[in-house]
Every structure is written in C-alpha cells, then in structure tokens.
Design a protein around this motif. Structure first.
Motif, short mmCIF file in Angstrom:
data_model
loop_
_atom_site.label_atom_id
_atom_site.label_comp_id
_atom_site.label_asym_id
_atom_site.label_seq_id
_atom_site.Cartn_x
_atom_site.Cartn_y
_atom_site.Cartn_z
N VAL A 128 0.98 -1.00 -0.01
CA VAL A 128 0.12 -0.30 0.08
C VAL A 128 0.63 1.12 -0.29
O VAL A 128 1.86 1.49 1.01
CB VAL A 128 -1.13 -0.11 0.80
CG1 VAL A 128 -1.74 0.93 1.06
CG2 VAL A 128 -1.60 -1.49 1.34
N CYS A 129 0.79 1.75 -0.36
CA CYS A 129 1.55 3.00 -0.56
C CYS A 129 0.95 4.45 -0.39
O CYS A 129 -0.08 4.50 -0.75
CB CYS A 129 2.02 3.60 -3.12
SG CYS A 129 2.63 2.21 -3.39
N VAL A 130 2.15 5.34 0.39
CA VAL A 130 1.11 6.58 0.54
C VAL A 130 2.71 7.16 0.47
O VAL A 130 3.87 7.56 0.42
CB VAL A 130 0.93 6.24 2.45
CG1 VAL A 130 0.30 5.45 2.48
CG2 VAL A 130 2.65 5.75 2.94
N ALA A 163 0.95 -10.23 6.33
CA ALA A 163 2.09 -9.27 6.85
C ALA A 163 2.65 -8.70 5.80
O ALA A 163 3.31 -8.80 4.29
CB ALA A 163 3.70 -10.17 6.88
N VAL A 164 1.67 -8.29 5.60
CA VAL A 164 1.95 -7.17 4.40
C VAL A 164 2.94 -5.65 3.93
O VAL A 164 3.58 -5.79 5.35
CB VAL A 164 -0.19 -6.05 4.09
CG1 VAL A 164 -0.91 -7.30 4.49
CG2 VAL A 164 0.41 -5.03 5.72
N ALA A 165 2.92 -4.87 3.20
CA ALA A 165 3.88 -4.33 3.31
C ALA A 165 3.15 -2.80 3.13
O ALA A 165 1.85 -2.40 2.60
CB ALA A 165 4.24 -4.48 2.14
N ILE A 166 3.53 -1.54 3.38
CA ILE A 166 3.38 0.12 3.27
C ILE A 166 4.68 0.59 2.50
O ILE A 166 5.90 0.33 3.02
CB ILE A 166 3.10 0.45 4.27
CG1 ILE A 166 1.69 -0.20 5.55
CG2 ILE A 166 2.67 1.42 4.27
CD1 ILE A 166 1.45 0.80 6.72
N ALA A 167 4.55 0.89 0.93
CA ALA A 167 4.98 1.76 0.71
C ALA A 167 5.12 2.93 0.49
O ALA A 167 4.07 3.84 0.41
CB ALA A 167 5.26 1.58 -1.06
N TYR A 168 6.26 4.23 1.32
CA TYR A 168 6.26 5.82 1.91
C TYR A 168 7.03 5.83 0.45
O TYR A 168 8.04 5.58 0.39
CB TYR A 168 7.01 6.26 2.87
CG TYR A 168 6.96 7.62 2.57
CD1 TYR A 168 5.96 8.46 2.88
CD2 TYR A 168 8.53 7.59 3.10
CE1 TYR A 168 7.11 9.80 2.89
CE2 TYR A 168 9.28 9.58 2.87
CZ TYR A 168 8.06 9.91 2.66
OH TYR A 168 8.35 11.81 3.33
#
Length: 253
Positions: A128-130, A163-168
């Motif tokens: 998920v991108c933020v 175990a998701v990922a977040i992308a800054y």
C-alpha cells in the motif's frame, strides 16, 4: 533495517516491458535472486506480461505482483482486473494506491482502502503506497497527509494477520531524480511504525515499510540502513537487472 523483518525489494515496471522484454528481464531477476536468500524480491510487470512472467518465475524465489487491482471479484467492469484473476494468474502481491494512480486517476483514500480489503480477501498481499506532494512537504504537512492515508486502511490491516507492506513514496521524488535523505525517510517510516503500533503491536512488528522514490544503487545502502526502512519499492532502476540486483544486494548487507 530491523533484522527481525526480511528486507523486501519490489520492482515496479510501470508501463514498460509488457511483452518479450518483460520475460527476458524476469529471467535475469530469477537468476540473480537465487544468490540472495536473505532478501524477498518481487517484480510488478504490466498486466499484459503477468502470465508469461509467472511462467518464467515458477520455481524461483522471485514473487509476482500486479500494479493495480479493481475491488470486485467479477462483474460488468470493462477493462478492470479482479483480485481472483490476479491470484489465478500467479500473483502473490498487488501494488495498491500508487501515487500515480492517486494523481492521474483520482483514486481517493476510501477507494484505496476498498482495494486493500479486496486484495486481502482474495489471499493476496498488498503493497500500500502513501506519500505527500512537494507542496504538502513545503507546507510542513507531510505527517498529516501520510497519517490520513494510513488511517484509511489501518483497521483493515489490523483485522488481518497477513504480513503486508506499506511503501512511503514522497510524490516529489518519484521519477524526478530527487530523493528523501535517510533522515527524512526514517522520520516518516518511524511515524508509520508508531501509528501501526498504537493500533496493534503485532501489526507494527510484521509490516514491512518500504521506501520508494528514485531509489538507485548509489543511494540504496544509506536508505536501507535506517532502522524502520525494511526495503524499497523501485521504479526506473528495476527496469535494468544490473541496477535492480545492486539494490537487492545492498539490502542483503
């Protein structure tokens, strides 16, 4: 990076290499990934190359991601691709809410949250991108904007044990050659980790927070050395196997 979380290096090919070139690049990635057992490597080709790349990557340690998804399983949505379709195609990951989707296609936080929920429901893992725009950073609104984006899907992540990922990805650094320095990146990554921890300690511990924004071999090591940077979402540099492998090797160190 925290040694309790394996580094994740994901290559977003964007609207490039949708055919034979994509297959060739995937083969090169599969080759170098075999020598990096401590790093999770994922590639995200265009939709047109997903099936062919999935075939090439079968049996390799490289994961397959889609660049986008529509949050319905099926229906009269011409031109859209559903989570079950992506899973059947061989994907295990989906990039959700990329800044280019938000900027060029008007995707709002609520729609991004719908995509996160649909992705998890299908047994896929979202990246998920933020991130904030240049004007928002200059107005000292970075953490405010990023928190609003994270809050939109935070409860959805907390309800899942995946175990998701977040992308800054600071919007002003994507494809511009500009890059947030390690201190700037760590500030936002640490804030995201804190917000996750406030909601659920386990969520904070298992979620990998990636940095995305003109990541290249010459700046990867410094960024990846930050305590809360667990990997990278790589754009242009992922289109060259040599550059992409150099970034992955930096993560391995």
């Amino acid at each position: 990076m925290n040694p309790s979380r394996r580094p994740l290096i994901a290559g977003n090919w964007k609207m490039f290499h949708g055919g034979r070139k994509g297959v060739e690049l995937a083969q090169e990635c599969a080759t170098f990934a075999g020598g990096l057992p401590g790093v999770d490597i994922v590639v995200a080709p265009p939709f047109t190359a997903l099936a062919a790349v999935a075939s090439v990557l079968e049996g390799s340690p490289v994961g397959l991601a889609a660049q986008n998804v529509y949050p319905k399983d099926e229906g009269a949505f011409t031109g859209e691709i559903s989570p079950p379709m992506l899973k059947e195609c061989g994907c295990s990951w989906v990039i959700v809410g990329h800044s280019e989707r938000r900027e060029h296609f008007g995707e709002r936080n609520t729609f991004v949250a719908e995509k996160v929920a649909a992705t998890l429901q299908a047994g896929l893992l979202p990246i998920v991108c933020v991130g904030e725009s240049l004007a928002q950073r200059q107005a000292n609104e970075t953490l405010l904007i990023v928190k609003q984006q994270v809050d939109a899907f935070l409860d959805i992540l907390a309800q899942s044990k995946a175990a998701v990922a977040i992308a800054y990805e600071p919007v002003w650094a994507i494809g511009t050659g500009k890059v947030a320095g390690p201190a700037e990146a760590e500030e936002v990554h640490a804030a995201i980790r804190t917000w996750l921890s406030t909601r659920d300690e386990g969520l904070a511990a298992r979620t990998r927070i990636l940095y995305g924004g003109s990541v290249k071999p010459d700046n990867a090591a410094a960024l990846l050395a930050c305590p809360n940077v667990d990997g990278a979402l790589v754009g242009g540099a992922s289109l060259d196997a040599g550059s992409f492998s150099a970034i992955a090797r930096a993560a391995a160190k």
